[in-house]
Design a protein around this motif. Structure first.
Motif, PDB file in Angstrom:
ATOM      1  N   GLU A  50     -67.513  13.138 -30.200  1.00  0.00           N
ATOM      2  CA  GLU A  50     -66.346  12.525 -30.831  1.00  0.00           C
ATOM      3  C   GLU A  50     -65.071  12.802 -30.037  1.00  0.00           C
ATOM      4  O   GLU A  50     -64.161  11.964 -30.001  1.00  0.00           O
ATOM      5  N   PHE A  51     -65.018  13.971 -29.381  1.00  0.00           N
ATOM      6  CA  PHE A  51     -63.795  14.323 -28.664  1.00  0.00           C
ATOM      7  C   PHE A  51     -63.618  13.480 -27.399  1.00  0.00           C
ATOM      8  O   PHE A  51     -62.557  13.492 -26.797  1.00  0.00           O
ATOM      9  N   GLU A  52     -64.647  12.738 -27.019  1.00  0.00           N
ATOM     10  CA  GLU A  52     -64.522  11.849 -25.867  1.00  0.00           C
ATOM     11  C   GLU A  52     -63.720  10.598 -26.214  1.00  0.00           C
ATOM     12  O   GLU A  52     -63.319   9.848 -25.325  1.00  0.00           O
ATOM     13  N   THR A  53     -63.471  10.388 -27.496  1.00  0.00           N
ATOM     14  CA  THR A  53     -62.698   9.219 -27.937  1.00  0.00           C
ATOM     15  C   THR A  53     -61.227   9.578 -28.119  1.00  0.00           C
ATOM     16  O   THR A  53     -60.877  10.742 -28.326  1.00  0.00           O
ATOM     17  N   LYS A  54     -60.375   8.575 -28.052  1.00  0.00           N
ATOM     18  CA  LYS A  54     -58.938   8.779 -28.268  1.00  0.00           C
ATOM     19  C   LYS A  54     -58.671   9.332 -29.667  1.00  0.00           C
ATOM     20  O   LYS A  54     -57.811  10.186 -29.866  1.00  0.00           O
ATOM     21  N   GLU A  55     -59.445   8.831 -30.630  1.00  0.00           N
ATOM     22  CA  GLU A  55     -59.265   9.279 -32.009  1.00  0.00           C
ATOM     23  C   GLU A  55     -59.592  10.765 -32.146  1.00  0.00           C
ATOM     24  O   GLU A  55     -58.874  11.518 -32.815  1.00  0.00           O
ATOM     25  N   GLY A  56     -60.676  11.177 -31.506  1.00  0.00           N
ATOM     26  CA  GLY A  56     -61.060  12.582 -31.551  1.00  0.00           C
ATOM     27  C   GLY A  56     -60.029  13.472 -30.888  1.00  0.00           C
ATOM     28  O   GLY A  56     -59.704  14.560 -31.384  1.00  0.00           O
ATOM     29  N   GLN A  57     -59.504  13.010 -29.761  1.00  0.00           N
ATOM     30  CA  GLN A  57     -58.480  13.782 -29.055  1.00  0.00           C
ATOM     31  C   GLN A  57     -57.206  13.901 -29.875  1.00  0.00           C
ATOM     32  O   GLN A  57     -56.561  14.961 -29.887  1.00  0.00           O
ATOM     33  N   GLN A  58     -56.844  12.839 -30.566  1.00  0.00           N
ATOM     34  CA  GLN A  58     -55.656  12.891 -31.418  1.00  0.00           C
ATOM     35  C   GLN A  58     -55.854  13.873 -32.567  1.00  0.00           C
ATOM     36  O   GLN A  58     -54.917  14.580 -32.959  1.00  0.00           O
TER      37      GLN A  58
END
Length: 326
Positions: free
Chosen positions: A82-90
Motif C-alpha cells: 500500500e505504501f507504494e501508492t500515493k494514497e499510502g504515502q500520504q
C-alpha cells in the motif's frame, strides 16, 4: 531536498524490508545522536505499514539500551504494498505530521529507499541508511549486515568442508543473493570453494563438470560449490552436475540463518557511523540523501541517483576465485 538548517526538533527512525544484523546498532545511533543534540527521537514500528497506522513511540536513551549486540530489528519490519501508492504515502506523511516529526531515517534496502524518496518528493525529508545482507546498494562499499552474513556463511562452509573431507564428497551450498552475488563470491573466495556461481557472471556447466572430473583424476577427494539463489537452487544444480558427471553431491541450503545472529564488530561500527551521519545530514537541512562508506570515508548522494546506479560487482575478485580454485 534542503530544508531549514538546524530546525530539526523531532526525528523518527524506521526499519523496512528484510532484516539484517546491525540494524539495532543503527537505530541506537540515530536515537542517541539525536538526543545528544537536543532533538527528540521517535521509533516507528513495523516499517511503512506501522508508519501508516501511526505505530510511533517517543524514545529515550534507555529505549535503545542493550541492543547494539542483538541481531534483527527491535522496531520490527514489514513489507507494505500500500505504501507504494500515493494514497499510502500520504497516510504516512499525515502520521508524521501528527506526531510533529521533522525528518525520518529509513534503514533498509532498495525498496526502503524508494519509500524514502517518495516521502522526500512530497515534502518530508528522509535519509536512507543501507542495511541488507546482500551488499547490493550502490553508493557504498558495504551495507549493514553483509559482514555478519558473510561470516555466518563462512562458518557453515568450514563445517561442511570437514564433512566433505571425511566422506570424500562434493557439497553444494546454496546462499542468499537473488540479484547480487556478493555473499557467494566473498564466502566462496574466503572458504576456498572450487566453484562459485553468481547472478552477475555466466557459467559453463561443461567446464565445471570437467574440472570436477579432472580433480577426481588427480586424486582430489572433495569439492565445495557455492551457488547464489539467483542463479539456481542447490538441488536443481545438483541434478545438473549428476547428469553431466555421474558424481553424487550433497546439498546444504543455508536459508534464513544468514540473516540472523549477533552482528560482527565491523557491522556494529558501520551501523553506528551511518546512523549518526544520517542525523547530521537532517540537522544540516538535507533530505532525499542516501549515506554510505567509500574507502572508509562517510559519503552521501542523492537517493534517486543511488537507485539508478548498477550494483558494483567486483569482477576482479571473481576472476581471482577462479584462478585460485584450479
Amino acid at each position: 531536498m534542503t530544508v531549514g538548517v538546524n530546525k530539526m526538533k523531532k526525528i523518527g527512525v524506521l526499519t523496512s524490508g528484510g532484516d539484517s544484523p546491525g540494524m539495532n546498532a543503527a537505530i541506537r545511533a540515530v536515537v542517541r545522536k539525536s538526543i545528544y543534540h537536543g532533538i527528540e527521537a521517535y521509533g516507528v514500528y513495523q516499517g511503512y505499514s506501522g508508519l501508516m497506522a501511526g505505530n510511533i513511540s517517543k524514545f529515550e536513551l534507555g529505549s535503545v539500551g542493550d541492543i547494539i549486540h542483538r541481531g534483527g530489528t527491535m522496531l520490527r519490519s514489514a513489507r507494505c504494498k500500500e505504501f507504494e501508492t500515493k494514497e499510502g504515502q500520504q497516510k504516512g506523511i499525515e502520521q508524521l505530521r501528527k506526531m510533529g516529526l521533522d525528518g525520518l531515517v529509513v534503514i533498509g534496502g532498495n525498496g526502503s529507499y524508494l519509500g524514502a524518496k517518495a516521502l522526500t518528493e512530497q515534502g518530508f525529508p528522509c535519509i536512507g541508511v543501507p542495511a541488507t545482507i546482500d551488499n547490493d546498494i550502490p553508493g557504498t562499499q558495504f551495507t549493514i549486515g553483509f559482514d555478519t552474513a558473510l561470516n555466518t556463511v563462512l562458518d557453515a562452509i568450514d563445517r561442511i568442508r570437514d564433512t566433505a573431507t571425511s566422506h570424500e564428497r562434493t557439497f553444494i551450498v546454496e546462499v542468499m543473493g537473488r540479484d547480487a552475488g556478493d555473499i557467494a563470491l566473498w564466502s566462496g573466495l574466503a572458504g576456498g570453494a572450487e566453484t562459485i556461481l553468481v547472478p552477475e557472471e555466466d557459467y559453463d556447466l561443461d567446464d565445471i563438470a570437467e574440472r570436477l572430473k579432472s580433480g577426481q583424476r588427480r586424486g582430489k577427494k572433495h569439492s565445495i560449490i557455492i551457488v547464489a539463489e539467483g542463479v539456481s537452487s542447490g538441488p536443481k544444480f545438483a541434478e545438473e552436475i549428476f547428469a553431466k558427471t555421474n558424481i553424487e553431491t550433497r546439498v546444504s541450503v543455508l536459508g534464513h540463518i544468514q540473516r540472523g545472529g549477533n552482528p560482527t564488530g565491523f557491522d556494529r561500527v558501520l551501523a553506528s557511523r551511518l546512523g549518526a551521519y544520517a542525523v547530521e545530514l537532517l540537522m544540516e537541512g538535507k533530505g532525499g540523501r542516501a549515506v554510505g562508506v567509500v574507502k572508509d570515508k562517510l559519503v552521501n548522494d542523492d537517493i534517486l541517483t543511488v537507485l539508478e546506479q548498477p550494483h558494483n560487482f567486483q569482477s576482479d575478485m571473481y576472476k581471482l576465485s577462479k584462478e585460485l580454485s584450479i
